[in-house]
Design a protein around this motif. Structure first.
Motif, short mmCIF file in Angstrom:
data_model
loop_
_atom_site.label_atom_id
_atom_site.label_comp_id
_atom_site.label_asym_id
_atom_site.label_seq_id
_atom_site.Cartn_x
_atom_site.Cartn_y
_atom_site.Cartn_z
N ASP A 20 0.66 8.21 -2.55
CA ASP A 20 -0.19 8.78 -3.60
C ASP A 20 0.58 9.19 -4.85
N LYS A 21 1.89 8.93 -4.86
CA LYS A 21 2.68 9.35 -6.03
C LYS A 21 2.14 8.65 -7.28
N PRO A 22 2.15 9.35 -8.43
CA PRO A 22 1.68 8.68 -9.65
C PRO A 22 2.53 7.45 -9.94
N ARG A 23 1.91 6.41 -10.42
CA ARG A 23 2.64 5.21 -10.77
C ARG A 23 1.93 4.57 -11.96
N ARG A 24 2.63 3.70 -12.61
CA ARG A 24 2.02 2.98 -13.72
C ARG A 24 1.94 1.52 -13.33
N ARG B 110 9.84 -0.20 -7.97
CA ARG B 110 9.17 -1.30 -8.69
C ARG B 110 8.56 -2.27 -7.67
N ARG B 111 7.39 -2.78 -8.08
CA ARG B 111 6.66 -3.58 -7.10
C ARG B 111 5.85 -4.68 -7.80
N LEU B 112 5.84 -5.84 -7.20
CA LEU B 112 4.94 -6.90 -7.67
C LEU B 112 3.90 -7.12 -6.58
N ALA B 113 2.63 -7.17 -6.97
CA ALA B 113 1.58 -7.41 -5.97
C ALA B 113 0.79 -8.64 -6.40
N PHE B 114 0.79 -9.65 -5.55
CA PHE B 114 0.08 -10.90 -5.83
C PHE B 114 -1.19 -10.94 -4.97
N THR B 115 -2.34 -11.14 -5.61
CA THR B 115 -3.61 -11.25 -4.88
C THR B 115 -4.17 -12.65 -5.07
N ALA B 116 -4.50 -13.31 -3.97
CA ALA B 116 -4.99 -14.69 -4.06
C ALA B 116 -6.45 -14.71 -4.54
N MET B 117 -6.70 -15.54 -5.54
CA MET B 117 -8.08 -15.77 -5.99
C MET B 117 -8.48 -17.17 -5.48
N GLY B 118 -9.16 -17.96 -6.31
CA GLY B 118 -9.59 -19.29 -5.86
C GLY B 118 -10.77 -19.17 -4.91
N GLY B 119 -11.03 -20.22 -4.15
CA GLY B 119 -12.13 -20.22 -3.17
C GLY B 119 -13.47 -19.87 -3.82
N GLU C 135 -9.28 -18.63 -12.03
CA GLU C 135 -7.93 -18.08 -11.83
C GLU C 135 -7.41 -18.40 -10.43
N ARG C 136 -6.09 -18.47 -10.32
CA ARG C 136 -5.49 -18.72 -8.99
C ARG C 136 -5.02 -17.42 -8.33
N PHE C 137 -4.52 -16.50 -9.17
CA PHE C 137 -4.09 -15.23 -8.57
C PHE C 137 -4.04 -14.13 -9.60
N LEU C 138 -3.96 -12.92 -9.08
CA LEU C 138 -3.83 -11.72 -9.91
C LEU C 138 -2.44 -11.16 -9.61
N LEU C 139 -1.69 -10.85 -10.65
CA LEU C 139 -0.36 -10.25 -10.45
C LEU C 139 -0.35 -8.85 -11.05
N GLU C 140 0.07 -7.89 -10.24
CA GLU C 140 0.18 -6.51 -10.72
C GLU C 140 1.65 -6.11 -10.69
N GLU C 141 2.11 -5.51 -11.80
CA GLU C 141 3.47 -4.97 -11.84
C GLU C 141 3.33 -3.46 -11.83
N ALA C 142 3.98 -2.79 -10.89
CA ALA C 142 3.82 -1.34 -10.79
C ALA C 142 5.19 -0.68 -10.67
N GLY C 143 5.28 0.52 -11.22
CA GLY C 143 6.54 1.26 -11.13
C GLY C 143 6.30 2.74 -11.38
N ASP C 144 7.37 3.49 -11.41
CA ASP C 144 7.23 4.92 -11.70
C ASP C 144 6.71 5.11 -13.12
#
Ligand SMILES: Cc1cc2nc3c(=O)[nH]c(=O)nc-3n(C[C@H](O)[C@H](O)[C@H](O)COP(=O)(O)OP(=O)(O)OC[C@H]3O[C@@H](n4cnc5c(N)ncnc54)[C@H](O)[C@@H]3O)c2cc1C
Length: 427
Positions: free
Chosen positions: A298-302, A328-337, A354-363
Motif C-alpha cells: 500500500d506504499k504510495p507510488r507513482r 521500480r516496476r514494469l507491469a505488462f497486461t495482455a489485451m487483444g482477444g 491494442e496488444r498490451f498495456l504497459l505501466e511504469e511504477a516507482g517511488d
C-alpha cells in the motif's frame, strides 16, 4: 438524447433556502472520522437514489462542485476543493435475476460483487483489487483476467441508472438514453452524472487454471510481448518485472493440457526452463486473491502507462530493463482477444486495436517513472486507459478518448452544461 437541461440551475442557485442536507449522512470537518476518511470539505454518504438527488440539488444550489465516489481508488485526487463528495458505499445491493442479469448498486466493490455472483454460479469479466468500486471500474472500461475471452467489464453492461446534474433520474440502455449508455461504457467516471446502479449480462463462472512462473534471466519480456497478446482468448497471462525478476501470472479457461502446451511454447520462445506452476480447477472469483503477494504493497507510488499496438523493439525493451532497480516496476497486461472485437466507435472505450498495456511504477519522486515512460512512449500508441489517469499527459483528450472525443464532449455539454461534475482532464 432529450433536452433535459434547459432548466433551472441559475434559479436554483438564487433560492434563499438551499436544500437542507441535515437529514443525510454528512461528514464535515470536525465530524468524528473526518480526518481518517478524507480531506475534502464535505462528504455525504448516500444510501438511496433520493439521497443522491438531494446532494445534487444541494451542490447545484450552493454552486459547489460534486464528485461521486465508489471505491475511492482513483489514481489522482479528484475531490473538488470546497466541494462535495457523494460517497456511494452505502448503495451496494446486488441482485441476480433468472436471466442472469446482475443489478449492482454503484457502491459495491469487486470483492462483494465476485462473492455474490459466485453464489449464483455467475460472474463478469472485471478487474482485480478487492476494494475497487464496480462503477468506477466499469465507467472507464474494466480490464481483468477474463477480458480476453469476454471483453471489458463495460462490454457486459446492459443498463444503468444515473442521476443527472438537473436531478432527473434516468434509466439508460441500448434503447433508452442510448447516447448516455454509449458514453458510460469507457469514457471514465465522474463525467456525466452519478451512476446509482449498473446492470450486467453475467456469464457462467468458469473454473480456471491458475498460472504462475518466475525467472531471473532469459528473453522473457520480449517473448511475452510477442506471444501473450496473441494467445487464444482463454489464456490471459500478465507479466510483472522488477529488479531482475520477471513474474508471469494469470489464468486460463482452456483445458489443462492445452494450457501447458501453450505455456511451453512461451518458455521455449523466451529461452527459459519450464518453471510454471499450474493449479487446476480454481473458481475464477478466487484466483485474483491468490496473487495478492505479487501486488505492490500500500506504499504510495507513482505510475504512468500507455497502450501498445506493437511489440517494442529489443533495444527499447533493453533500455527499460537496464535501470530497473529498487521499487521500480514494469507491469505488462495482455489485451487483444475479445477486447479488440468491438469497434472503436461502438462504445466510448476507444482502445480496441491494442496488444498490451504497459505501466511504469516507482517511488513518488523517482524520475525513472517519467524517463521510462518517455522511452517506451516512442513506440507506444499514444493512448491511455481512462482508469489509469495521468496528469502529465500533453493531450489527454486524444490519449483517453481518441476519435470518440467529439461525441463525448458534445454529450458532456448537453448533460452537464454548468460543469457540476468537473476535475482536471474532465471532458
Ligand atoms: C488496487 C487497485 C487494483 C486495480 N485493478 C484494476 C484492474 O484489475 N483492472 C482495471 O481495469 N483497473 C484496475 N484498477 C484501476 C481502477 O479501475 C480505477 O482506479 C477505478 O477508477 C477505481 O474506481 P473506484 O470506484 O474504486 O474509485 P473512485 O475514486 O471512487 O472513482 C473513480 C472515478 O470514477 C468516478 N465514479 C465512481 N463511482 C461513480 C459513480 N457511481 N457514478 C459516476 N462516477 C463515479 C469518480 O468520481 C472518479 O472520477 C485498480 C486500481 C487499484 C487501486
Amino acid at each position: 438524447m432529450r433536452d433535459l437541461f434547459k432548466n433551472d440551475l441559475p434559479d436554483l442557485r438564487s433560492v434563499s433556502s438551499v436544500i437542507d442536507l441535515t437529514a443525510l449522512d454528512v461528514i464535515s470537518p470536525g465530524s468524528p472520522g473526518y480526518r481518517a476518511c478524507a480531506r475534502s470539505s464535505l462528504i455525504v454518504r448516500c444510501h438511496s437514489v433520493s439521497d443522491v438527488v438531494q446532494v445534487i440539488a444541494h451542490a447545484a444550489a450552493t454552486g459547489r462542485r460534486l464528485m461521486p465516489r465508489g471505491g475511492g481508488h482513483c489514481f489522482v485526487d479528484r475531490r473538488p476543493a470546497d466541494g462535495i463528495v457523494a460517497d456511494l458505499s452505502g448503495m451496494d445491493r446486488i441482485a441476480v435475476d433468472d436471466h442472469g442479469v446482475a443489478a449492482i448498486g454503484a457502491g459495491a466493490n469487486l470483492a462483494t460483487m465476485y462473492a455474490t455472483l459466485h453464489e449464483h454460479g455467475r460472474t463478469i469479466p472485471a478487474g482485480c483489487g478487492d476494494t475497487v468500486g464496480i462503477a468506477g471500474l466499469t465507467l472507464g472500461g474494466g480490464i481483468g483476467l477474463l477480458g480476453r475471452q469476454y471483453g471489458l467489464t463495460c462490454d457486459r453492461l446492459v443498463g444503468a441508472q444515473v442521476v443527472l446534474a438537473d436531478r432527473s433520474v434516468v434509466e439508460c440502455d441500448e434503447h433508452r438514453e442510448s447516447d448516455l449508455f454509449w458514453a458510460l461504457r469507457g469514457a471514465g467516471g465522474g463525467q456525466f452524472g452519478i451512476v446509482t446502479e449498473v446492470r450486467f449480462a453475467t456469464v457462467p463462472e468458469p473454473s480456471v487454471c491458475r498460472i504462475e512462473g518466475s525467472w531471473t534471466a532469459g528473453d522473457v519480456v520480449q517473448a511475452w510481448q510477442d506471444w501473450a497478446p496473441g494467445a487464444p482468448d482463454g489464456m490471459s497471462v500478465n507479466l510483472t518485472v522488477q529488479a531482475g525478476r520477471a513474474t508471469l501470472f494469470g489464468a486460463s479457461t482452456l483445458p489443462p493440457a492445452e494450457t501447458e502446451s501453450l505455456l511451453r511454447e512461451f518458455t521455449a520462445r523466451a529461452g527459459v526452463r519450464y518453471a510454471i506452476d499450474i493449479r487446476l480447477d480454481v473458481p475464477y472469483s478466487m484466483v485474483k486473491p491468490t496473487f495478492s503477494a505479487l501486488d505492490p504493497d500500500d506504499k504510495p507510488r507513482r505510475a504512468r502507462s500507455e497502450f501498445f499496438a506493437r511489440t517494442m523493439t529489443e533495444r527499447t525493451t533493453g533500455e527499460l530493463l537496464q535501470r530497473l532497480t529498487g521499487n521500480r516496476r514494469l507491469a505488462f497486461t495482455a489485451m487483444g482477444g475479445a477486447y479488440n472485437r468491438v469497434a472503436e466507435e461502438d462504445t466510448a472505450f476507444a482502445h480496441r486495436g491494442e496488444r498490451f498495456l504497459l505501466e511504469e511504477a516507482g517511488d513518488p519522486g523517482d524520475p525513472w517513472v517519467d524517463e521510462a515512460w518517455s522511452t517506451a512512449h516512442a513506440e507506444g500508441s499514444g493512448r491511455v486507459y481512462p482508469n489509469f489517469p495521468d496528469l502529465a499527459l500533453q493531450d489527454p483528450r486524444l490519449a483517453y478518448h481518441a476519435g470518440n472525443h467529439p461525441r463525448l464532449a458534445a454529450l458532456k455539454k448537453n448533460c452537464d452544461p454548468h460543469r457540476l461534475f468537473d476535475f482536471p482532464q474532465a471532458l
